[in-house]
Design a protein around this motif. Structure first.
Motif, short mmCIF file in Angstrom:
data_model
loop_
_atom_site.label_atom_id
_atom_site.label_comp_id
_atom_site.label_asym_id
_atom_site.label_seq_id
_atom_site.Cartn_x
_atom_site.Cartn_y
_atom_site.Cartn_z
N SER A 1 22.28 42.18 40.76
CA SER A 1 22.64 43.42 41.47
C SER A 1 24.12 43.72 41.28
O SER A 1 24.53 44.87 41.27
CB SER A 1 22.31 43.31 42.95
OG SER A 1 23.00 42.23 43.54
N CYS A 2 24.93 42.67 41.11
CA CYS A 2 26.34 42.80 40.74
C CYS A 2 26.83 41.43 40.33
O CYS A 2 26.22 40.41 40.66
CB CYS A 2 27.20 43.41 41.85
SG CYS A 2 27.37 42.38 43.32
N ALA A 3 27.94 41.41 39.61
CA ALA A 3 28.55 40.15 39.17
C ALA A 3 30.03 40.19 39.49
O ALA A 3 30.71 41.17 39.18
CB ALA A 3 28.33 39.93 37.67
N VAL A 4 30.53 39.13 40.12
CA VAL A 4 31.94 39.06 40.47
C VAL A 4 32.52 37.77 39.92
O VAL A 4 32.01 36.68 40.19
CB VAL A 4 32.14 39.14 42.00
CG1 VAL A 4 33.63 38.99 42.35
CG2 VAL A 4 31.61 40.47 42.53
N PHE A 5 33.57 37.91 39.12
CA PHE A 5 34.23 36.80 38.45
C PHE A 5 35.45 36.40 39.28
O PHE A 5 36.35 37.23 39.51
CB PHE A 5 34.63 37.21 37.03
CG PHE A 5 33.45 37.58 36.16
CD1 PHE A 5 32.96 36.68 35.22
CD2 PHE A 5 32.83 38.82 36.28
CE1 PHE A 5 31.87 37.01 34.42
CE2 PHE A 5 31.75 39.17 35.48
CZ PHE A 5 31.27 38.26 34.55
N LEU A 6 35.46 35.17 39.75
CA LEU A 6 36.43 34.72 40.74
C LEU A 6 37.63 34.07 40.07
O LEU A 6 37.53 32.98 39.49
CB LEU A 6 35.76 33.73 41.70
CG LEU A 6 34.49 34.26 42.39
CD1 LEU A 6 33.79 33.14 43.15
CD2 LEU A 6 34.82 35.42 43.32
N HIS A 7 38.77 34.72 40.16
CA HIS A 7 39.99 34.26 39.51
C HIS A 7 41.18 34.40 40.45
O HIS A 7 41.08 35.02 41.52
CB HIS A 7 40.25 35.09 38.25
CG HIS A 7 39.33 34.77 37.12
ND1 HIS A 7 39.72 34.05 36.01
CD2 HIS A 7 38.02 35.08 36.92
CE1 HIS A 7 38.69 33.91 35.19
NE2 HIS A 7 37.65 34.54 35.72
N SER B 1 48.72 43.02 42.65
CA SER B 1 47.34 42.61 42.90
C SER B 1 46.37 43.64 42.32
O SER B 1 46.59 44.85 42.44
CB SER B 1 47.09 42.48 44.40
OG SER B 1 47.94 41.49 44.96
N LEU B 2 45.30 43.15 41.72
CA LEU B 2 44.34 44.09 41.13
C LEU B 2 42.94 43.52 41.12
O LEU B 2 42.72 42.31 41.21
CB LEU B 2 44.74 44.47 39.71
CG LEU B 2 44.50 43.47 38.57
CD1 LEU B 2 44.42 44.20 37.24
CD2 LEU B 2 45.60 42.43 38.51
N ILE B 3 41.99 44.44 41.01
CA ILE B 3 40.59 44.15 40.75
C ILE B 3 40.26 44.81 39.43
O ILE B 3 40.42 46.02 39.27
CB ILE B 3 39.66 44.69 41.85
CG1 ILE B 3 40.06 44.18 43.23
CG2 ILE B 3 38.21 44.35 41.52
CD1 ILE B 3 39.90 42.70 43.44
N ILE B 4 39.80 44.03 38.46
CA ILE B 4 39.32 44.57 37.20
C ILE B 4 37.85 44.92 37.37
O ILE B 4 37.10 44.18 38.02
CB ILE B 4 39.51 43.54 36.07
CG1 ILE B 4 41.00 43.23 35.88
CG2 ILE B 4 38.88 44.02 34.76
CD1 ILE B 4 41.26 42.01 35.01
N CYS B 5 37.40 46.03 36.79
CA CYS B 5 35.99 46.41 36.91
C CYS B 5 35.49 47.01 35.60
O CYS B 5 36.28 47.35 34.72
CB CYS B 5 35.78 47.41 38.05
SG CYS B 5 36.49 49.04 37.77
N ILE C 1 38.25 39.30 40.27
CA ILE C 1 39.24 39.20 41.34
C ILE C 1 40.54 38.65 40.76
O ILE C 1 40.58 37.53 40.27
CB ILE C 1 38.75 38.27 42.47
CG1 ILE C 1 37.37 38.70 42.97
CG2 ILE C 1 39.76 38.25 43.62
CD1 ILE C 1 37.31 40.06 43.60
N GLU C 2 41.59 39.45 40.82
CA GLU C 2 42.92 39.03 40.33
C GLU C 2 43.98 39.45 41.35
O GLU C 2 45.03 39.95 40.99
CB GLU C 2 43.22 39.66 38.97
CG GLU C 2 42.30 39.24 37.85
CD GLU C 2 42.69 37.92 37.21
OE1 GLU C 2 43.56 37.21 37.78
OE2 GLU C 2 42.15 37.59 36.15
#
Length: 301
Positions: free
Chosen positions: A141-147, A161-165, A226-227
């Motif tokens: 349903s969604c994928a979140v890469f934890l960094h 701070s940023l979120i890449i999408c 997540i960055e």
């Protein structure tokens, strides 16, 4: 252990076979996939200096706290799978216990930073892309890469701070994650000089995280990286080194995902209809890629 190894072997076989059958499409009922970034032995960013006696390693931090992200999402009624591209931790270690607690599925493909193609869309090339392939296989349903992020020098105050999408399916997911971190963490315990969290689509070949984002986009999967925390920022490291605030950060990521799923999870998805039609994310678009020989990569340009 033998049963787990058989399951992983079966998964790898399925991934290989499905590659010939097309790209599985995401569904609103698919699991949330949480990917612990990097892998044991190549753990990503490390805090430039110790704070409160701790030097934080990106991968080890997420092994410790992904459990709290997962718990928030599960308590909201959603299925969650936690994965990592590398090998399992050594038996009997603290990391092994943390991996068991979060039920981390290890892809057993450490890549040493080498780029390789997605099993499903061969013109999408990146290191660690097996994690995106697992999300595709799972019809996530969604994928979140934890960094975590880092930068040059030791700093205080604001960090970018940023979120890449991904550009077609991930903007709302990125916005929900950014809002949750801004409302619960950034400048609410984690000092950031009043600066918020940007949402940045990545889709150009060879850009950081673009391969993962594009592969997920092609399958209709909203994806984000997540960055937001910087390990060269003294205030960020102090926040992440505290047990209670670290849990709050991990939970904020979970709340952002739940907010997205409740508000937008059933919206129509964008899918790549013609896998033979190249775009800016196709291998070879960037000069860096044209200098590489990547076995199995598809050249559409």
């Amino acid at each position: 252990m033998r049963k787990l190894l058989l399951m992983i072997s079966a998964l790898c076989a399925v991934l290989t076979l499905v590659n010939c059958a097309g790209v599985p499409q995401s569904t609103a009922k698919g699991p949330v996939v949480l990917d612990i970034g990097h892998y044991i032995g190549a753990g990503g960013a490390v805090s430039a200096r110790p704070v409160n006696g701790q030097r934080i390693s990106e991968v080890e931090w997420w092994y410790r706290y992904v459990y709290y992200t997962k718990r928030v999402i599960q308590q909201a009624g959603y299925d969650v799978r936690v994965i990592n591209r590398g090998n399992p931790p050594e038996p009997g270690t603290e990391l092994a216990a943390l991996a068991r607690r979060a039920r981390v599925l290890h892809m057993r493909k450490p890549d040493n930073g080498e780029r390789y193609p997605s099993r499903y869309v061969r013109d999408r090339v990146a290191s660690g892309i097996i994690s995106a392939d697992y999300a595709i296989y799972s019809r996530a349903s969604c994928a979140v890469f934890l960094h975590h992020n880092s930068g040059r020098g030791w700093t205080r105050g604001a960090s970018p701070s940023l979120i890449i999408c991904n550009r077609h399916n991930g903007r709302r997911l990125g916005a929900c994650l950014a809002a949750s971190l801004e409302n619960r963490v950034l400048n609410h315990g984690m000092p950031n000089g009043g600066r918020g969290c940007s949402v940045v689509p990545r889709y150009v070949d060879a850009d950081r995280s673009a391969g993962w984002m594009n592969a997920c986009d092609d399958a209709g999967i909203p994806a984000a990286v997540i960055e937001a925390a910087f390990l060269n920022n003294a205030g960020h490291v102090a926040y992440l080194a505290d047990e209670a605030s670290a849990r709050k950060y991990a939970e904020a990521v979970g709340h952002g995902i739940v907010d997205y799923l409740r508000r937008y999870g059933h919206e129509p998805r964008h899918y790549r209809r013609d896998l033979s039609k190249p775009d800016e994310g196709s291998f070879g678009y960037a000069a860096e890629s044209r200098r590489l020989d990547v076995p199995g990569a598809r050249h559409l340009l």
